[in-house]
Design an enzyme around this catalytic site. Structure first.
Site, PDB file in Angstrom:
ATOM      1  N   GLY A 114     -14.773 -20.125 -30.073  1.00 34.06           N
ATOM      2  CA  GLY A 114     -16.314 -20.535 -29.824  1.00 34.06           C
ATOM      3  C   GLY A 114     -17.429 -19.200 -29.716  1.00 34.06           C
ATOM      4  O   GLY A 114     -16.942 -18.361 -30.025  1.00 34.06           O
TER       5      GLY A 114
ATOM      6  N   CYS B 260     -17.330 -16.984 -12.624  1.00 35.45           N
ATOM      7  CA  CYS B 260     -16.055 -16.150 -12.687  1.00 35.45           C
ATOM      8  C   CYS B 260     -15.813 -15.141 -13.339  1.00 35.45           C
ATOM      9  O   CYS B 260     -15.769 -13.944 -12.964  1.00 35.45           O
ATOM     10  CB  CYS B 260     -14.800 -17.080 -12.259  1.00 35.45           C
ATOM     11  SG  CYS B 260     -14.883 -18.070 -10.793  1.00 35.45           S
TER      12      CYS B 260
ATOM     13  N   ARG C  53     -24.338 -20.794 -14.981  1.00 38.44           N
ATOM     14  CA  ARG C  53     -24.179 -19.034 -14.519  1.00 38.44           C
ATOM     15  C   ARG C  53     -23.493 -18.516 -15.927  1.00 38.44           C
ATOM     16  O   ARG C  53     -22.636 -18.985 -16.307  1.00 38.44           O
ATOM     17  CB  ARG C  53     -23.573 -18.815 -13.355  1.00 38.44           C
ATOM     18  CG  ARG C  53     -24.349 -19.119 -11.980  1.00 38.44           C
ATOM     19  CD  ARG C  53     -23.648 -19.271 -10.818  1.00 38.44           C
ATOM     20  NE  ARG C  53     -22.643 -20.202 -10.623  1.00 38.44           N
ATOM     21  CZ  ARG C  53     -21.753 -20.524  -9.690  1.00 38.44           C
ATOM     22  NH1 ARG C  53     -21.832 -19.333  -8.747  1.00 38.44           N
ATOM     23  NH2 ARG C  53     -21.290 -21.699  -9.476  1.00 38.44           N
TER      24      ARG C  53
END
Ligand code: UDX
Length: 447
Positions: free
Chosen positions: A267, A274, A341
């Site tokens: 992708g 993380c 994030r």
């Protein structure tokens, strides 16, 4: 060995803290959770949470209503009314990528203060992701200094990393692949006994040193990220070969039992709370201890470049991107979460804005977070069709179920110029390439 259910406390009501606390409480353990943020504490005590995670709402509501879960802004209250304290605070990155232990140290300080007035043995468990040596050299030492108590005699310590994936965190907590527990015999026995009460069938468990347990967490994340960067690198080769497709290559290698099929989806790159921070922390740590880690560096490098594939494709199809209307389908770092994030969408949007494009965005859950970053620089659509309306190029960035259902006709009938870039390999290349101007990560150029 304890046979009564131990009472549990938590320091940190972030993602890991709230999920773990709610799971423990839902099985009848008394859980008290401390957080410095009064609004989070109040919300939890009303039976609510600010994060979106499947099944979590129900667990929290049930546990609070039945008196198993309570939050507090008083650190002493939670420590003194429990036998085990889990540290679940965040371990963000500093500017240079190294780990910021501020919140872990704050938690150790507060636990140390509380333990001053506790006369019975107490177990402290570090669940936050911390580098090897932190449990013993930072957490234990801080608690000893502040409390005047001796580690292992007056209080025990364990490292017990978590492997929760966003979007399936409750499931991962209740049915983990394995438990990793590091520390001295007395401490690990105590924690193991608690888990035997919590799990009807104890998962495969490794009891080891705290340092090994801490390193297992980093090695785990780094290996998975490396696997994804590896297939993304292969995807770039596929893109240069006329009849090649990374999906088939991934399937081919994934059938080898030694490789396995998971985490081989190519992708536009990986993100989240993380992997980016943990790989950078491991890289800095390795530098400090003078160990060369070329695979970690390459894993990060491939990922930094990967979102640019979407920009290259857009330029190939439209030429200059200035004033061209481009739609972004999906903003969260992966589906089934509102978390943005380190999301790849942010990198792609920034690059498109630099090129002068008019960017329209849509995501089922993550619109607010993106709006906070980009404000009026973007157009915010109300659904997927609204997002692609009159657009000249659509880029699928996050593979939400609702985007997978879009048919070639949806693009043909709504877009000004039907150019589609599949950044997550959700569309059938044969069907879509025959009807649209279609490009996909890892798909050899066909027209
Ligand atoms: C990860 C770890 O999986 C988890 O064990 C740890 O505790 C926290 O970090 P999470 O960040 O929730 O969990 O996401 P994960 O499902 O692992 O995906 C990470 C990123 O890799 C996402 O951006 C995802 O889109 C991407 N990814 C994953 C791929 O691009 N291809 C894949 O095959 C798998």
């Amino acid at each position: 060995m304890q046979d009564k259910k131990p009472r549990i406390s938590f320091f940190g009501l972030g993602y890991v803290g709230i999920v773990t606390a709610a799971c423990f409480a839902s099985k009848g353990f008394k859980v008290l959770a401390y957080d410095i943020d009064e609004s989070k504490v109040n919300l939890l005590n009303e039976g609510k949470t600010i994060i979106y995670e499947p099944c979590l709402d129900d667990l929290v509501r049930y546990s609070v209503k039945n008196g198993f879960l309570k939050a507090s802004v008083d650190p002493n209250e939670v420590v003194l009314n429990s036998e085990i304290t889990f540290i679940t605070v965040g371990t963000p990155s500093k500017q240079d990528g190294s780990i910021d232990l501020r919140f872990v140290k704050d938690a150790a300080n507060l636990i140390g203060k509380a333990l001053k007035s506790k006369n019975s043995w107490h177990l402290v468990v570090v669940k936050s992701t911390v580098l090897p040596g932190t449990t013993n050299n930072v957490v234990k030492v801080t608690i000893e200094e502040i409390s005047g108590r001796k580690g292992e005699y007056d209080f025990g310590l364990c490292s017990n990393p978590e492997f929760l994936r966003e979007g399936s965190a409750v499931q991962d907590m209740l049915y983990p692949d394995r438990l990793i527990i590091g520390g001295s015999k007395k401490s690990t026995d105590y924690l193991l006994n608690f888990y035997k009460m919590f799990y009807e069938k104890l998962p495969e468990t490794i009891i080891t040193s705290a340092e090994n347990a801490e390193l297992i967490k980093y090695a785990n994340n780094a290996f998975l990220a490396m696997k994804v960067s590896f297939i993304n690198m292969i995807a770039r080769i596929c893109q240069k070969l006329p009849s090649s497709d990374v999906e088939i290559v991934a399937k081919g290698i994934g059938l080898d039992k030694r490789i396995g099929p998971l985490f081989l989806k190519a992708g536009v790159g990986w993100g989240g709370s993380c992997w980016p921070k943990d790989l950078n922390a491991l890289k800095r740590f390795a530098e400090e201890i003078k160990v060369d880690v070329p695979l970690i560096n390459a894993t990060i490098k491939v990922n930094e470049e990967q979102p640019l594939i979407a920009i290259e494709y857009a330029k190939e199809m439209l030429g200059n991107l200035k004033d061209r209307k481009i739609s972004i389908l999906g903003l969260s770092f992966k589906p089934n979460t509102d978390d943005i994030r380190e999301a790849v969408s942010i990198k792609i949007i920034n690059k498109l804005l630099d090129e002068g494009a008019l960017v329209v965005v849509y995501d089922p859950k993550a619109m607010e977070g993106i709006r906070r970053i980009f404000g009026n620089k973007l157009v915010y659509a109300k659904d997927a069709i609204d997002c692609i309306k009159n657009s000249e190029c659509a880029i699928l960035v996050t593979e939400w179920e609702e985007f997978k259902k879009l048919k070639p006709e949806d693009f043909l009938n709504n877009m000004k110029y039907p150019a589609l870039i599949d950044g997550r390999r959700v569309y059938n290349p044969e069907i879509y390439s025959s009807k649209l101007n279609f490009r996909a990560v890892g798909l050899g150029y066909r027209n």
